[in-house]
Design a protein around this motif. Structure first.
Motif, PDB file in Angstrom:
ATOM      1  N   THR A  75       0.995  -0.947  -0.185  1.00 62.58           N
ATOM      2  CA  THR A  75      -0.311   0.233   0.335  1.00 62.58           C
ATOM      3  C   THR A  75       0.685   1.005  -0.209  1.00 62.58           C
ATOM      4  O   THR A  75       0.781   2.521   0.026  1.00 62.58           O
ATOM      5  N   ALA A  76       1.809   1.025   0.044  1.00 66.61           N
ATOM      6  CA  ALA A  76       3.209   2.502   0.600  1.00 66.61           C
ATOM      7  C   ALA A  76       4.202   2.099  -0.153  1.00 66.61           C
ATOM      8  O   ALA A  76       4.945   0.295  -0.072  1.00 66.61           O
ATOM      9  N   SER A  77       5.236   2.599  -0.232  1.00 68.96           N
ATOM     10  CA  SER A  77       6.888   2.468  -1.057  1.00 68.96           C
ATOM     11  C   SER A  77       7.352   3.328  -0.663  1.00 68.96           C
ATOM     12  O   SER A  77       7.004   5.073   0.267  1.00 68.96           O
ATOM     13  N   ASN A  78       8.545   3.688  -0.160  1.00 70.97           N
ATOM     14  CA  ASN A  78       9.345   4.723  -0.172  1.00 70.97           C
ATOM     15  C   ASN A  78      10.781   5.319  -1.477  1.00 70.97           C
ATOM     16  O   ASN A  78      11.575   6.152  -1.125  1.00 70.97           O
ATOM     17  N   SER A  79       9.188   5.502  -2.291  1.00 73.23           N
ATOM     18  CA  SER A  79      10.541   5.375  -3.457  1.00 73.23           C
ATOM     19  C   SER A  79       9.954   7.172  -4.047  1.00 73.23           C
ATOM     20  O   SER A  79       8.817   7.254  -4.206  1.00 73.23           O
ATOM     21  N   ILE A  80      11.321   7.775  -4.614  1.00 72.67           N
ATOM     22  CA  ILE A  80      10.949   9.142  -5.052  1.00 72.67           C
ATOM     23  C   ILE A  80      10.903   9.295  -6.794  1.00 72.67           C
ATOM     24  O   ILE A  80      11.925   8.127  -7.319  1.00 72.67           O
ATOM     25  N   ALA A  81      10.279   8.952  -7.823  1.00 71.10           N
ATOM     26  CA  ALA A  81      10.613   9.016  -8.801  1.00 71.10           C
ATOM     27  C   ALA A  81      11.020  10.250 -10.089  1.00 71.10           C
ATOM     28  O   ALA A  81      10.253  11.331  -9.576  1.00 71.10           O
ATOM     29  N   ILE A  82      12.184   9.769 -10.503  1.00 71.78           N
ATOM     30  CA  ILE A  82      12.443  10.622 -11.082  1.00 71.78           C
ATOM     31  C   ILE A  82      12.105  10.883 -12.876  1.00 71.78           C
ATOM     32  O   ILE A  82      12.494   9.939 -13.450  1.00 71.78           O
ATOM     33  N   MET A  83      11.614  11.542 -13.090  1.00 72.80           N
ATOM     34  CA  MET A  83      11.059  11.761 -14.231  1.00 72.80           C
ATOM     35  C   MET A  83      11.608  12.274 -15.606  1.00 72.80           C
ATOM     36  O   MET A  83      11.930  13.292 -15.455  1.00 72.80           O
ATOM     37  N   VAL A  84      12.693  12.209 -16.644  1.00 79.68           N
ATOM     38  CA  VAL A  84      13.654  12.800 -16.920  1.00 79.68           C
ATOM     39  C   VAL A  84      13.361  12.549 -18.594  1.00 79.68           C
ATOM     40  O   VAL A  84      13.134  12.142 -19.363  1.00 79.68           O
ATOM     41  N   LYS A  85      13.091  13.887 -19.166  1.00 81.18           N
ATOM     42  CA  LYS A  85      12.667  14.331 -20.521  1.00 81.18           C
ATOM     43  C   LYS A  85      14.084  14.517 -21.073  1.00 81.18           C
ATOM     44  O   LYS A  85      14.416  15.571 -20.862  1.00 81.18           O
ATOM     45  N   GLY A  86      14.732  13.733 -22.047  1.00 78.59           N
ATOM     46  CA  GLY A  86      15.882  14.246 -23.332  1.00 78.59           C
ATOM     47  C   GLY A  86      16.998  13.724 -22.286  1.00 78.59           C
ATOM     48  O   GLY A  86      17.663  14.500 -21.288  1.00 78.59           O
ATOM     49  N   ILE A  87      17.358  12.388 -22.345  1.00 82.56           N
ATOM     50  CA  ILE A  87      18.806  12.016 -21.115  1.00 82.56           C
ATOM     51  C   ILE A  87      19.349  12.343 -21.780  1.00 82.56           C
ATOM     52  O   ILE A  87      20.390  12.312 -20.914  1.00 82.56           O
ATOM     53  N   THR A  88      19.477  12.798 -22.826  1.00 88.06           N
ATOM     54  CA  THR A  88      20.862  13.113 -23.446  1.00 88.06           C
ATOM     55  C   THR A  88      21.243  14.085 -22.822  1.00 88.06           C
ATOM     56  O   THR A  88      22.888  14.159 -23.320  1.00 88.06           O
ATOM     57  N   ASN A  89      20.569  15.419 -22.888  1.00 87.53           N
ATOM     58  CA  ASN A  89      21.279  16.234 -21.672  1.00 87.53           C
ATOM     59  C   ASN A  89      22.234  15.976 -21.262  1.00 87.53           C
ATOM     60  O   ASN A  89      21.717  15.383 -19.657  1.00 87.53           O
TER      61      ASN A  89
END
Lengths: 349, 349
Positions: free
Chosen positions: A61-75
DNA sequence: CTGAAAGCGCTAACAG
DNA sequence: CTGTTAGCGCTTTCAG
């Protein structure tokens, strides 16, 4: 030794314990006999059993995750940010989920899916769209912070409702252009992107304008190049094309401001190819302060974004929001002009 | 308008249809009334419902996903490979799962987990370890291909059992050094990495050696620099340090072979800082053929890896293995020497 | 400390 | 074309 079709049931059967005991062993549960745990873990190692994450996350029901959403990983600028952000997440013993968002994907939708699937605690958006649907954002259901994608003012109905951490792009660009003007330049070109839409490009272009105005220099549209083609604007190719175009239209141009270091490198190449000397004939300033810029020939004068500080601010804000110690805030940090060889002969040679 | 806690059940209830009909609508199932589907989809749009992927994948027995496991997403060479590979995957209407593997993670373990969770059809390994536990690999249970991480010979107990696509690194390095020798160079330095372990670095170093031997030039250990610090070997920083060290120990060095373009760029900077002229005093050759190299000043002479061909070969092999049309193969392609300004004054100026 | 049992949210037969 | 039902593999009460 058996193949990959093992489930917790198989381990239970083989070990002689029940499914729940095996689960306890896997998850380091306290109430389990340490010998039992050892036995089970040994069997797991031997068999190569790997728990199915879908099942785990479905149940949890829960986690300790933070997501990093990267658009343009090449940068390359993002690489540094990711590095620092991951460190902070780990320090607080949270888990990082780094998600690369393809150019045709909608980062908010992807985030929503991840929130459900992985029971995220929070989200960091790196890169991507500058304008978002507030309704959509509201549905995320967990705290999120936009990081280094520009000031929010004027591009969100209610900027104070959205957490944002960035450099003051307008001010930073002004620093760059003020400096060029102080060197005596009047014909200053700019290589930017997406001026018609809200973007860091637009903000930096505004800084360029303000600086010119302050100095009483009339803006000449011919001195603006807008990289539009393709989704990846921040490429050496675009920098090259931009500089060549500007030069063709403005033989008397004596300085060039590029809204990213990568663009600046491409631009330098074009200038050299056109027989120009940097900085004697044309001075070039970049933006971001990526590592490579300092190894380029000539070393790039640039506006350095304080990556570590930005990363830290992003994470403090996010964690404060998670812990209800803070609401969303719009935090702007100053950037720093770093003077190197691409604008002044004597510097750093 | 409701928050993010919606499930398919809620949609069923609200729409008046059953759960399975909603599922059919979501999954574009053929046997459903098109009006029913439209109604349901509209409700889904309105409510912002997003299906829980964990549940979907848990239930599903198969998928059409190919995972790309990338270790070292920073490496610009991989960016290109990923781009091409994604294209081929899409052409065959498979789905791509791009998974960034952190340096402390084991890519095979991560892959195993993904196989279970996402019911992968196949895997591409980009970067990462050069030696793998065959037993571990066997447990993956789906076809996989190692791409552009070097020839397998001698670094896997049974190379013919493992699918591999790469450039012939030894031969490619020989081309580079043969060429430098043909220009009259005798004191040729090399910036490599991890010579003690099986790696592309080792293979390229072997090519360097063979080329020297062929020309009757004695190998001088002082001319070898091995980038070892940190996990990211392919950095401008390491190139800089390498060139500086080599130069300090070999004032008479007249050419430098770097096993990646990024290293070469850092090296060039160090040489210039030491007052050397490129290529007049020292010629520099890189490896990979990344875009940036052609915008560097001086333009980099390099060994270009045929990315598109390698990507295509990787995918054909993988799909053939998936379709049982082929077993694992070890495919080696030739690389091409591209002569630019960093070795010959007249070239491409 | 351990086991039995109830789902997490969804898909996929199986009937109708 | 639609609804009912049985799990996918795991975690987690709840008893013992």
């Amino acid at each position: 030794m058996t193949s990959g079709k093992l489930t917790i049931k198989d381990i239970a059967k083989q070990s002689g314990y029940s499914i729940s005991t095996v689960s306890r062993a896997i998850n380091n549960h306290p109430d389990i006999n340490s010998q039992t745990r050892r036995d089970i873990m040994e069997l797991i190692d031997e068999t190569g059993f790997i728990p199915n994450d879908s099942a785990r996350f479905l149940k949890r029901t829960a986690s300790n995750s933070i997501a990093i959403m990267v658009k343009g990983i090449t940068n390359p600028f993002f690489s540094g940010m990711i590095h620092y952000i991951e460190n902070y997440i780990q320090e607080l013993s949270y888990t990082t989920i780094l998600r690369h968002v393809a150019s045709e994907e909608d980062e908010v939708l992807v985030a929503m899916s991840l929130v459900k699937e992985r029971k995220l605690k929070g989200i960091v958006f790196l890169g991507g769209a500058f304008i978002h649907d507030m309704e959509q954002l509201d549905k995320l259901g967990v705290p999120y912070v936009f990081s280094t994608i520009g000031n929010l003012d004027g591009r969100v109905e209610s900027a104070e409702k959205v957490a944002n951490v960035a450099v003051d792009d307008v001010d930073a660009a002004m620093q760059a252009v003020d400096y060029l003007i102080s060197l005596g330049h009047k014909k200053i070109g700019i290589i930017s992107e997406g001026l018609q839409l809200a973007s860091v490009g637009q903000l930096r272009w505004k800084g360029y304008l303000k600086s010119l105005q302050k100095a009483g220099i009339a803006m000449d549209p011919k001195l603006t190049y807008e990289a539009n083609e393709g989704i990846e604007h921040y490429t050496v190719q675009n920098g090259y094309k931009g500089a060549r175009t500007l030069l063709d239209n403005n033989p008397e141009m004596s300085a060039l401001f590029c809204i990213s270091d990568v663009l600046a490198m491409g631009a330098c190449r074009a200038l050299i190819d056109a027989g120009k000397k940097i900085p004697e004939d044309i001075a070039v300033v970049g933006f971001d302060g990526i590592d490579m810029g300092d190894y380029f020939i000539p070393r790039l004068t640039t506006i350095k974004q304080p990556q570590e500080k930005l990363a830290k601010a992003t994470m403090s804000l996010l964690f404060d929001m998670i812990n209800k110690k803070s609401g969303p805030q719009n935090l702007l940090y100053p950037a720093q002009l770093i003077i190197k060889e691409s604008t002044e002969l004597s510097k750093n040679k």
